[in-house]
Design an enzyme around this catalytic site. Structure first.
Site, PDB file in Angstrom:
ATOM      1  CG  ASP A 277      -1.869   0.719   1.270  1.00  0.00           C
ATOM      2  OD1 ASP A 277      -2.318   1.332  -0.289  1.00  0.00           O
ATOM      3  OD2 ASP A 277      -2.605   1.491   2.403  1.00  0.00           O
TER       4      ASP A 277
ATOM      5  CB  CYS B 151     -25.369  -4.897  -9.905  1.00  0.00           C
ATOM      6  SG  CYS B 151     -24.949  -4.489  -8.493  1.00  0.00           S
TER       7      CYS B 151
ATOM      8  CB  CYS C 207     -21.146   6.599  -2.807  1.00  0.00           C
ATOM      9  SG  CYS C 207     -19.730   7.900  -2.572  1.00  0.00           S
TER      10      CYS C 207
ATOM     11  CB  CYS D 206     -17.315   6.485   3.706  1.00  0.00           C
ATOM     12  SG  CYS D 206     -18.407   6.071   3.628  1.00  0.00           S
TER      13      CYS D 206
ATOM     14  CB  CYS E 270     -20.042  -5.065  -2.945  1.00  0.00           C
ATOM     15  SG  CYS E 270     -19.406  -6.165  -4.702  1.00  0.00           S
TER      16      CYS E 270
END
Length: 345
Positions: A137, A194, A201, A244, A251
């Protein structure tokens, strides 16, 4: 050296990765995503990275894994699950409490995943003598496109990686190696029509499917953004004070999610009262969030977020908490305090 056959090496590496605690492994070539550089350039030119200047500073490396380390011949991508065991959205109705992203509920994943990656990497070096570099990351590596090229899953319309077998609750780690190992087939996109993640959001941060404008993303606003948040976005934050999970939680592929194996990801932070968090000074903040990814944003940005949540709480009894911080030395905190107090007046 004890392993010399590439196929045997890959099979042994996979077995070792699962033993270490990873859920799935795949391998791609460093140049497997030639279109990544162009997509990154368009993202940066549109200014959608906001204040994340580091994305532009190392654009060349980020856009091409082959440029990051030219000696690499294979990129080993690994996924580690952190699936939550509770309904993450329940806390959003508790307006006097803090909603904190599930990945930040336990120990810092950077430390946990990198420790596992290093053990796996040391084993690979001992067995083959190969050169390696491990990334989690923080390096200029586009993990998600590489993971899709390695067959781990695909980038959904929310731009996060998701999988038929894991849902979308998992961290990614990478091992670059000089070994030329057999490559996996890339994963295909399976979102279909989908749009659950897009509709979930709160800030309409997706200009289009598969595109994100970080400047409107709550994770960006509460973690990366320095200074005051735009006033029109503050009410949309609700009580989310660190990250968030709304698009991830929405999903449908999460019906296939598997339980986390790493106990360090278990929720410890919970949903503390906003009043309690607003009173933290720097020392108390550092002590409370030692070993947590939350610590990286510092007390000032954290309390700024808490004050936005207080302003959105509708709890008049919290007005005095905001007023007490209206003269805070940090101007963003003081501004948030005045805004929250005015909202509760």
């Amino acid at each position: 050296m004890t392993l010399q056959d590439p196929a045997a090496t890959k099979a042994a590496l996979h077995a070792r990765a699962i033993e270490e605690g990873f859920s799935v492994m795949g391998i791609c070539a460093p140049d497997a995503v030639p279109e990544a550089a162009g997509r990154l350039r368009a993202f940066l030119e549109a200014g959608r990275h906001g204040q994340m200047g580091w994305m532009a500073e190392r654009e060349g490396w980020r856009g091409s894994a082959a440029a990051l380390w030219p000696e690499a011949r294979s990129v080993v991508m690994l996924a580690e699950v952190y699936t939550p065991d509770t309904d993450l959205r329940a806390v959003l109705a508790q307006r006097d409490r803090a909603a904190i992203s599930v990945y930040a509920q336990g120990k810092d994943y950077h430390d946990l995943v990198k420790r596992r990656l290093k053990r796996l990497g040391r084993w690979l070096v001992a067995e083959t003598g190969a050169g390696i570099k491990v990334f989690v990351d923080t390096a200029p590596v586009m993990e998600k496109p590489l993971a899709q090229a390695a067959g781990l899953g695909w980038q959904g319309k929310h731009t996060n990686l998701l999988s038929r077998d894991l849902g979308n609750w998992f961290f990614l780690g990478a091992i670059f190696t000089t070994l030329d190992l057999p490559k996996d087939e890339p994963a295909r996109e399976n979102c279909g029509s989908c749009r659950a993640c897009l509709d979930a959001c709160p800030t309409a941060a997706f200009p289009a499917p598969f595109q994100l404008d970080a400047r409107r993303c709550i994770s960006y606003l509460t973690i990366e953004h320095r200074g005051p948040v735009a006033e029109d976005l503050r009410p949309l934050l609700g009580n989310r004070i660190y990250g968030c999970d709304d698009c991830l939680a929405a999903c449908p592929w999460n019906k296939f999610a598997v339980a986390a194996r790493e106990i360090g990801y278990a929720a410890k932070v919970g949903a503390p009262p906003l009043e309690e968090l607003a009173r933290l000074d720097d020392a108390a903040f550092r002590e409370r969030f030692a070993g947590s990814p939350i610590k990286r944003i510092g007390r000032d940005r954290f309390v700024r977020n808490v004050l936005y949540a207080i302003g959105n709480s509708g709890e008049a009894r919290l007005r005095h908490v905001a007023e007490a911080l209206a003269a805070d030395p940090d101007e963003a905190v003081a501004d948030a305090a005045r805004w929250a107090a005015a909202r509760l007046a």
